[in-house]
Design a protein around this motif. Sequence first.
Motif, PDB file in Angstrom:
ATOM      1  N   LEU A  63       4.583   1.249   1.562  1.00 21.96           N
ATOM      2  CA  LEU A  63       3.447   0.483   2.082  1.00 21.96           C
ATOM      3  C   LEU A  63       3.631  -1.002   1.800  1.00 21.96           C
ATOM      4  CD1 LEU A  63       0.596   0.178   3.250  1.00 21.96           C
ATOM      5  CD2 LEU A  63      -0.298   0.717   0.965  1.00 21.96           C
ATOM      6  N   VAL A  64       4.072  -1.333   0.589  1.00 24.78           N
ATOM      7  CA  VAL A  64       4.319  -2.737   0.241  1.00 24.78           C
ATOM      8  C   VAL A  64       5.363  -3.335   1.177  1.00 24.78           C
ATOM      9  CG1 VAL A  64       5.258  -4.289  -1.523  1.00 24.78           C
ATOM     10  CG2 VAL A  64       3.660  -2.480  -2.173  1.00 24.78           C
ATOM     11  N   ASP A  65       6.463  -2.604   1.384  1.00 27.83           N
ATOM     12  CA  ASP A  65       7.525  -3.103   2.268  1.00 27.83           C
ATOM     13  C   ASP A  65       7.016  -3.303   3.691  1.00 27.83           C
ATOM     14  OD1 ASP A  65       9.344  -3.122   0.208  1.00 27.83           O
ATOM     15  OD2 ASP A  65      10.172  -1.149   0.677  1.00 27.83           O
ATOM     16  N   ARG A  66       6.182  -2.385   4.144  1.00 25.19           N
ATOM     17  CA  ARG A  66       5.664  -2.471   5.512  1.00 25.19           C
ATOM     18  C   ARG A  66       4.757  -3.700   5.680  1.00 25.19           C
ATOM     19  NH1 ARG A  66       4.068   2.303   5.789  1.00 25.19           N
ATOM     20  NH2 ARG A  66       1.803   2.176   5.639  1.00 25.19           N
ATOM     21  N   LEU A  67       3.934  -3.960   4.693  1.00 19.69           N
ATOM     22  CA  LEU A  67       3.049  -5.118   4.776  1.00 19.69           C
ATOM     23  C   LEU A  67       3.825  -6.427   4.630  1.00 19.69           C
ATOM     24  CD1 LEU A  67      -0.063  -3.883   2.753  1.00 19.69           C
ATOM     25  CD2 LEU A  67       0.276  -3.887   5.221  1.00 19.69           C
ATOM     26  N   LEU A  68       4.841  -6.434   3.770  1.00 19.30           N
ATOM     27  CA  LEU A  68       5.647  -7.638   3.605  1.00 19.30           C
ATOM     28  C   LEU A  68       6.407  -8.000   4.875  1.00 19.30           C
ATOM     29  CD1 LEU A  68       7.169  -7.185   0.020  1.00 19.30           C
ATOM     30  CD2 LEU A  68       5.398  -8.800   0.727  1.00 19.30           C
ATOM     31  N   SER A  69       6.723  -6.998   5.684  1.00 19.86           N
ATOM     32  CA  SER A  69       7.462  -7.247   6.924  1.00 19.86           C
ATOM     33  C   SER A  69       6.557  -7.649   8.078  1.00 19.86           C
ATOM     34  CB  SER A  69       8.265  -6.001   7.321  1.00 19.86           C
ATOM     35  OG  SER A  69       7.400  -4.917   7.648  1.00 19.86           O
TER      36      SER A  69
ATOM     37  N   ASP B 181      -8.507   5.187  -5.687  1.00 15.69           N
ATOM     38  CA  ASP B 181      -8.079   6.153  -4.676  1.00 15.69           C
ATOM     39  C   ASP B 181      -7.243   5.445  -3.611  1.00 15.69           C
ATOM     40  OD1 ASP B 181      -9.839   4.797  -2.967  1.00 15.69           O
ATOM     41  OD2 ASP B 181     -11.462   6.218  -3.335  1.00 15.69           O
ATOM     42  N   ARG B 182      -6.613   6.218  -2.755  1.00 12.19           N
ATOM     43  CA  ARG B 182      -5.654   5.641  -1.802  1.00 12.19           C
ATOM     44  C   ARG B 182      -6.295   4.694  -0.782  1.00 12.19           C
ATOM     45  NH1 ARG B 182      -0.193   8.615  -0.376  1.00 12.19           N
ATOM     46  NH2 ARG B 182       0.549   8.864  -2.522  1.00 12.19           N
ATOM     47  N   PRO B 183      -7.448   5.016  -0.219  1.00 13.87           N
ATOM     48  CA  PRO B 183      -8.063   4.033   0.700  1.00 13.87           C
ATOM     49  C   PRO B 183      -8.337   2.688   0.018  1.00 13.87           C
ATOM     50  CG  PRO B 183      -9.061   6.183   1.008  1.00 13.87           C
ATOM     51  CD  PRO B 183      -8.198   6.293  -0.213  1.00 13.87           C
ATOM     52  N   THR B 184      -8.771   2.737  -1.255  1.00 11.78           N
ATOM     53  CA  THR B 184      -9.034   1.497  -1.985  1.00 11.78           C
ATOM     54  C   THR B 184      -7.743   0.732  -2.234  1.00 11.78           C
ATOM     55  OG1 THR B 184     -10.956   2.488  -3.075  1.00 11.78           O
ATOM     56  CG2 THR B 184     -10.011   0.525  -4.102  1.00 11.78           C
ATOM     57  N   LEU B 185      -6.679   1.435  -2.626  1.00 12.01           N
ATOM     58  CA  LEU B 185      -5.391   0.782  -2.830  1.00 12.01           C
ATOM     59  C   LEU B 185      -4.909   0.114  -1.550  1.00 12.01           C
ATOM     60  CD1 LEU B 185      -3.424   3.375  -5.016  1.00 12.01           C
ATOM     61  CD2 LEU B 185      -4.235   1.116  -5.714  1.00 12.01           C
ATOM     62  N   MET B 186      -5.062   0.826  -0.442  1.00 16.29           N
ATOM     63  CA  MET B 186      -4.628   0.290   0.846  1.00 16.29           C
ATOM     64  C   MET B 186      -5.398  -0.981   1.184  1.00 16.29           C
ATOM     65  SD  MET B 186      -2.770   0.890   3.649  1.00 16.29           S
ATOM     66  CE  MET B 186      -2.658  -0.129   5.105  1.00 16.29           C
TER      67      MET B 186
ATOM     68  N   PHE C 155      -1.354   6.147   5.227  1.00 11.87           N
ATOM     69  CA  PHE C 155      -1.040   6.027   3.806  1.00 11.87           C
ATOM     70  C   PHE C 155      -1.622   7.190   3.010  1.00 11.87           C
ATOM     71  CE2 PHE C 155      -2.207   4.074  -0.406  1.00 11.87           C
ATOM     72  CZ  PHE C 155      -0.934   4.150  -0.929  1.00 11.87           C
ATOM     73  N   VAL C 156      -2.845   7.576   3.330  1.00 12.42           N
ATOM     74  CA  VAL C 156      -3.488   8.687   2.618  1.00 12.42           C
ATOM     75  C   VAL C 156      -2.691   9.981   2.791  1.00 12.42           C
ATOM     76  CG1 VAL C 156      -5.530  10.175   2.585  1.00 12.42           C
ATOM     77  CG2 VAL C 156      -5.809   7.693   2.663  1.00 12.42           C
ATOM     78  N   LYS C 157      -2.143  10.188   3.987  1.00 13.49           N
ATOM     79  CA  LYS C 157      -1.415  11.428   4.268  1.00 13.49           C
ATOM     80  C   LYS C 157       0.036  11.401   3.794  1.00 13.49           C
ATOM     81  CE  LYS C 157      -4.286  12.425   8.309  1.00 13.49           C
ATOM     82  NZ  LYS C 157      -4.347  12.512   9.795  1.00 13.49           N
ATOM     83  N   ASP C 158       0.523  10.222   3.458  1.00 11.66           N
ATOM     84  CA  ASP C 158       1.914  10.115   2.996  1.00 11.66           C
ATOM     85  C   ASP C 158       1.981  10.532   1.526  1.00 11.66           C
ATOM     86  OD1 ASP C 158       4.506   9.522   2.368  1.00 11.66           O
ATOM     87  OD2 ASP C 158       4.432   7.430   2.998  1.00 11.66           O
ATOM     88  N   ARG C 159       2.485  11.705   1.255  1.00 12.00           N
ATOM     89  CA  ARG C 159       2.537  12.237  -0.102  1.00 12.00           C
ATOM     90  C   ARG C 159       3.909  12.085  -0.746  1.00 12.00           C
ATOM     91  NH1 ARG C 159      -2.265  12.034  -2.229  1.00 12.00           N
ATOM     92  NH2 ARG C 159      -3.825  12.649  -0.704  1.00 12.00           N
ATOM     93  N   SER C 160       4.759  11.266  -0.176  1.00  9.14           N
ATOM     94  CA  SER C 160       6.072  11.045  -0.760  1.00  9.14           C
ATOM     95  C   SER C 160       5.930  10.244  -2.053  1.00  9.14           C
ATOM     96  CB  SER C 160       6.988  10.305   0.218  1.00  9.14           C
ATOM     97  OG  SER C 160       6.430   9.068   0.589  1.00  9.14           O
ATOM     98  N   SER C 161       6.901  10.373  -2.940  1.00 10.88           N
ATOM     99  CA  SER C 161       6.828   9.729  -4.250  1.00 10.88           C
ATOM    100  C   SER C 161       6.865   8.197  -4.152  1.00 10.88           C
ATOM    101  CB  SER C 161       7.973  10.216  -5.142  1.00 10.88           C
ATOM    102  OG  SER C 161       9.228   9.910  -4.539  1.00 10.88           O
TER     103      SER C 161
END
Length: 206
Positions: free
Chosen positions: A116-122, A79-84, A104-110
């Motif tokens: 999320l990956v880009d945000r964490l990498l930055s 689930d999304r919390p676990t992925l995050m 992240f849970v509320k972001d339903r974009s494709s």
Amino acid sequence: EDPDLRMPPEGDRLSEEEVQALSAWIEQGANWDVHWAYEAIEASEAPEVEQSDWIRNEIDRFVLARLEDSGIEPSGVADRPTLMKRLSYDLLGLPPTPEEVDFFVKDRSSDAYGKLVDRLLSSEHFGERWGRHWLDKARYADSDGYEKDNHRPDAWLYRDWVVNAINQDMPFDQFTIEQLAGDMLPGATVSQKLATDRKSTRLNSS
């Protein structure tokens, strides 16, 4: 012929015949089977799998093929919390905040996961997380850590150099050159000299 330079320094020495054979081999090019780590990378054909509906990318085929060979069923999608949480620990070494999880849970974009990956990498914490491995190998510490354990008040400058280099995605060849011989580069900058500063790192004794 210098006895202080001959190898091995102790024990049985090579015979003159062996020395001549080695010398001839070197002069002929010293052909030797290349270690696998230095062989050129070749593309591999992705294996066929039974549960093709589980596949999302070609890497999944290799993972699933191994699972199927071992008779193991692949796990379901987290689930999304676990992925995050997994991604945050992996990239930053830190747990996500409740606000970050909610976002992240509320972001339903494709492309929510990619963003999320880009945000964490930055994040500046990315360099802190991955720079630790190099700092451990360089035996970084805020004090000398040996014998008198003298304090090194400017050691953090070297630590920050490593963290910033990771965050700036410095190419690894440039990173290692500046770490090992930054002060020897033509027109070396202060930053390059800092990378090789023996007062702030114990690379010379590693």
